[in-house]
Structures are given as C-alpha cells and as structure tokens.
Design an enzyme around this catalytic site. Structure first.
Site, mmCIF file in Angstrom:
data_model
loop_
_atom_site.group_PDB
_atom_site.id
_atom_site.type_symbol
_atom_site.label_atom_id
_atom_site.label_comp_id
_atom_site.label_asym_id
_atom_site.label_seq_id
_atom_site.Cartn_x
_atom_site.Cartn_y
_atom_site.Cartn_z
ATOM 1 N N LYS A 154 0.859 -1.178 0.000
ATOM 2 C CA LYS A 154 0.000 0.000 0.000
ATOM 3 C C LYS A 154 0.904 1.238 0.000
ATOM 4 C CE LYS A 154 -2.694 3.405 1.464
ATOM 5 N NZ LYS A 154 -2.172 4.769 1.646
ATOM 6 N N GLU A 208 10.080 2.093 10.339
ATOM 7 C CA GLU A 208 11.098 3.120 10.037
ATOM 8 C C GLU A 208 10.346 4.438 10.038
ATOM 9 O OE1 GLU A 208 12.874 5.784 8.571
ATOM 10 O OE2 GLU A 208 13.383 4.829 6.663
ATOM 11 N N CYS A 262 13.637 11.172 5.842
ATOM 12 C CA CYS A 262 13.484 10.870 7.266
ATOM 13 C C CYS A 262 14.802 11.003 8.023
ATOM 14 C CB CYS A 262 12.905 9.470 7.448
ATOM 15 S SG CYS A 262 13.794 8.188 6.552
ATOM 16 N N GLU A 290 10.179 17.119 13.656
ATOM 17 C CA GLU A 290 10.578 16.882 12.273
ATOM 18 C C GLU A 290 9.774 17.777 11.336
ATOM 19 O OE1 GLU A 290 11.474 12.999 9.544
ATOM 20 O OE2 GLU A 290 9.582 13.026 10.639
#
Length: 506
Positions: free
Chosen positions: A187, A262, A297, A396
């Site tokens: 997905k 992750e 990331c 972030e």
C-alpha cells in the site's frame, strides 16, 4: 525540458491482474510543481484489502507453498532479476512519472530508479544464497541429538510505504519480502502511487506468479488500516510518521503480529573547527538537508557548528544556498523541486513562522521563490538563534529547513546531538578521524556518517532507535525481516532415551 509523460489509468493490482476498486472511487493525482491534476488512482477500501490478502494467502499456500514460498531461492531470484531488467529498460519513463507525481528533480528520480533496479538485483543474489544457508547445523554438546536451522518466509506481509521515495521505499520492502518467499500486499502513499502501480505492470510482464505481489492504493484509514489489522496478514512493515507507526503497532498488537517500523527523525550533523575545507563541509550540510527538498526521514536538519567556525561557515552556507537552482523539476540542472503537496507546503511554512515567533532568526529563505508563481516550492531555509525548547529544534519538519546551534566543546556537541526523541541517523565532520570514531560511538542512532551525510547503500543496514522505530532494512538485515527461524532436532540413537522405566514384559 522533458515532456511530461502520459499518465496511465490503472486499477488495483490484485491476484496478478487489474480491477477497479469495489466502490469505484478514485483519487486525483496532483503534480506538486504545477498544481495541475494529471490523472487519478484507485481508492481502495477494506473490501479490496480482503481480496488482496486472499490472493496473497492463496499464492503463499498454493501446492503446499511449492510454487513460491517453498520454491528454491534461485527460482525466486529469476523473477527479481527479471523485474530489475524491466526497471532498467523503463528508467527514463519511470523517472518522469516519479518526477511529475512527487515534485523531485528529474536527476534525483533517475538516480532513484537506478537504485530500485540495484535493490532487486541485490536481493535476487541473497535469495539464491539463501538456498545454501538452509539446514545449517548447530554444534551441540551431546551426541544423541542433531540440530539444524531452516529459514522460512514469515507469510503474507503488509507493506505500507511513504511518498518521499515512492518506488524506492516500496522496493526496500518488496524485494527482500519476495526474496524470502513471502507474498505481499503493498500500500503506497496516496500522494505518490504512480510508479508503484507501474511495478504491478512490470510484475505482470515478467510473469510473476499470480497473487505474489498485490498493490492497493488509497487513503490510510480506508486501505492502510485494514491491512495492519487483518488477521491473515502475518507481519507489517511500515515507513512513515511516528504517529502512524504508533497506530500500526496498536493494531498489530491485538494479534501479537510482528512489525518493523522506520519512522521520523531529527538527525544532527556536528561540524568541528578543525575542518580544513569549509566548502566541502558546507556541501555535505546542504546535501544532508536540502536533497529531495528535505523530505528525507534521515535529514541532518540540526546543524551543530563549533563556535570558532560558525560565522564563517554560515556565510558560506548562505552563499551556497543562494546558488541552488530551484525550478520545475523537469528542467535540466534543477536541484530543488517542490514539496509533495499543498498540505505539506503549509505545514512547513507554519514551522518557519513558529520559529520566527519563538525568537529564532530566518537567516536565509523561508518563502516561495520569487520566480515561481505556482507549485509547492519553498526556498532552502536556514534558521539560527535556536534554543533547544523551540519546536524547530524538537520536531521533524520534512522540508528544506535546517536549524543551527553553536557549541564550544566536544561533550557539549554530543549532548546537543542526542537531545532528541528520535534516533535514526547522525553525522560528524572533522579532520580528526579518532574524534569522528569517538563521536560515532556515542551518538544515539542507528546510522552515523563520518565526513558526509546521507549515503544510502543497499548492502548496509538502515533503521533507527527510540521514536525512529525498530528493525533494519537493506543488506542481509532486510532479508531477515521477512524470515522465520525454525529449529529442527533429530534423536539419533537406536536405543530408548531412558527417562522412563520400560514396563516389564510378561
């Protein structure tokens, strides 16, 4: 400038073929560099997930697993190598598709497609090598037993992947999962699914057995959540936000289902005053945070500078940043494209305005480039006068925004580097290699770079600690993600074991 590609109208890839979503809904595809609607993708729901999981389960169990799950690694490797070959044949087309879907510069998209092919080839090699590792004996201190180990595929795996490297991040999961003998439901993010759907077309071309890979597109709550909670999905591998990772863990925990995650990052890059070549360090600092428009990331978005070089370093950093070509990502030489969506653009702008309101200084950037009237473009942004309590230091951003702090001592630099809930990556730049090795040992992250930032190698493990998740992708560790270890022990003596007394014979 290259012409935009025609956008194929695809359905869901289930059981080796294409079908429209059960409810017939579709999601518009927006080119983030132009804000134009360029096509659409299927919007799957739980009913479609049921079909995909059933197809994957059937493929896993077919003929006792002999068609795929228990086939030789060499058999699976042939398909992985065939997929890699097709990727290479279609690199230009796939890169163009990735560019208009995600807004990344065309050159970066081409490099991503090269990495996709290399990843499939790498795991084809590991699939073949897996055959030789089966029945590995274990040394025992007794003679009456012989023990060996089998490595078996976990089963049907759900693979939920992000939009920043759409096909590459999917491949990091698909290639090792298939190499291990798993079957999969992939997905991808609804914000960038085009190349993942093309992967389905490639699987169809190479004759991948029906149901081995199924590709579902749609919104997270409608298509991702049913995969995470499905009782016949044996493992979830997810790359994305920490908040979504928590939700997936909660759903998987109800069935004690293994997950690998992750997640986010707020990685430090520590630069000491002994660097002889300032420009070399400046380029790595920029690459570490502005590559892929900062939508990485592992971006080293917290820049820590020794006080003796801070002023000179920042002057050069601003000069270099002014020189970055920001343009339509299909233009030759583009080095900073758009961010993925209007929502992400507004989120990044909010981070910048909050930093300013909290007392930080926007040293450079922070706005839409003046020469670009449309598209979700943000200038490379450098923020100074940052305190450790500020949002820009702690959270972030996922955009081309770097925040800067100055340090005096090595111990202070380490303390600042580790001042985060995340633990994906970190870097250190110094001409003193002993210092670099020392710093590498004490940074709390799964990845540390010395005198560079962001090299990503298919042979090396990738993953983080703390709120950056757990589990490792890439290298042999990526394959182990999808394997279950089985102990097989045989009693070798002809006589009774002798624990119980034999009944008397009359």
């Amino acid at each position: 400038m290259a012409a935009p590609p025609a956008i194929p109208r695809r359905g869901l890839f289930i059981g080796g073929g294409w079908r429209e979503p059960t409810l017939g809904r579709r999601i518009p595809v927006i080119n983030p560099a132009t804000e134009d609607t360029i096509g659409d993708i299927p919007a799957a729901t739980a009913e479609d997930v049921e079909l995909a999981v059933a197809a994957a389960r059937s493929a896993f169990l077919l003929d006792g697993g002999s068609r795929w799950a228990r086939a030789s690694g060499a058999t699976r490797a042939k398909y992985l190598n065939a997929i890699a070959t097709k990727i290479k044949e279609k690199i230009s087309y796939l890169a163009l598709l990735e560019t208009v879907d995600s807004g990344k510069p065309k050159d970066e998209a081409v490099a991503d497609m090269d990495d996709v092919a290399a990843c499939f080839e790498f795991y084809a090699g590991l699939a073949e090598a897996l055959d030789g590792k089966q029945h590995a004996p274990i040394s025992l201190p007794m003679e009456e037993f012989k023990t060996y180990v089998l490595k078996e595929p976990i089963g049907v795996v759900g693979l939920i992947t992000p939009w920043n490297y759409p096909l590459l991040m999917a491949t990091w999961k698909v290639a090792p999962a298939l190499a291990a003998g798993c079957t999969a439901v992939l997905k991808p993010s609804e914000l960038a699914s085009l190349t993942c759907l093309e992967l389905g077309a490639i699987c169809e071309e190479v004759g991948l057995p029906s149901g081995v890979l199924n590709i579902i597109t749609g919104l997270g709550p409608d298509a991702g959540a049913p995969i995470a909670s499905h009782p016949h999905v044996d493992k979830i591998a997810f790359t994305g936000s920490t908040a979504t990772g928590k939700t997936i863990m909660t759903a998987a925990a109800q069935m004690v289902k293994p997950v690998s995650l992750e997640l986010g990052g707020k990685s430090p890059l520590v630069i000491f005053d002994d660097v002889a070549d300032i420009d070399k360090a400046v380029e790595w600092a920029m690459f570490g945070c502005f590559f892929n428009s900062g939508q990485v990331c592992s971006a080293t978005s917290r820049l820590l500078l020794h006080e003796k070089i801070a002023e000179r370093f920042l002057d050069r950093l601003v000069e270099w940043a002014k020189n970055i070509k920001i343009s339509d990502p299909l233009e030759e030489g583009c080095r900073l494209g758009s961010v993925i969506s209007k929502g992400q653009y507004e989120k990044i702008k909010k981070f910048i305005s909050t930093a300013r309101s909290e007392g930080a200084t926007i040293l450079h950037g922070g706005d839409r480039p003046k020469h670009l009237g449309k598209g979700f473009f943000i200038e490379p942004t450098i923020i100074t006068d940052v305190s450790t309590s500020m949002q820009i230091w702690r959270e972030e951003v996922f955009g081309p925004v770097i925040c800067v702090k100055v340090f005096k001592t090595e111990s202070e630099a380490v303390e600042l580097a580790n001042d985060t809930h995340y633990g994906l990556a970190g870097g250190v730049i110094s001409d003193d290699l002993e210092r670099c090795e020392r710093i590498a040992k004490v940074i709390h992250s799964g990845i540390v770079w010395i005198n560079c930032s962001q090299p990503t190698l298919v042979q090396a493990p990738w993953g983080g600690n703390k709120r950056s998740g757990f589990g490792r992708e890439l290298g042999e560790w990526g394959l182990e993600n999808y394997l279950s270890v089985k102990q097989v022990t045989r009693y070798c003596k002809d006589e009774l074991y002798g624990w119980y007394q034999r009944p008397s014979k009359l």
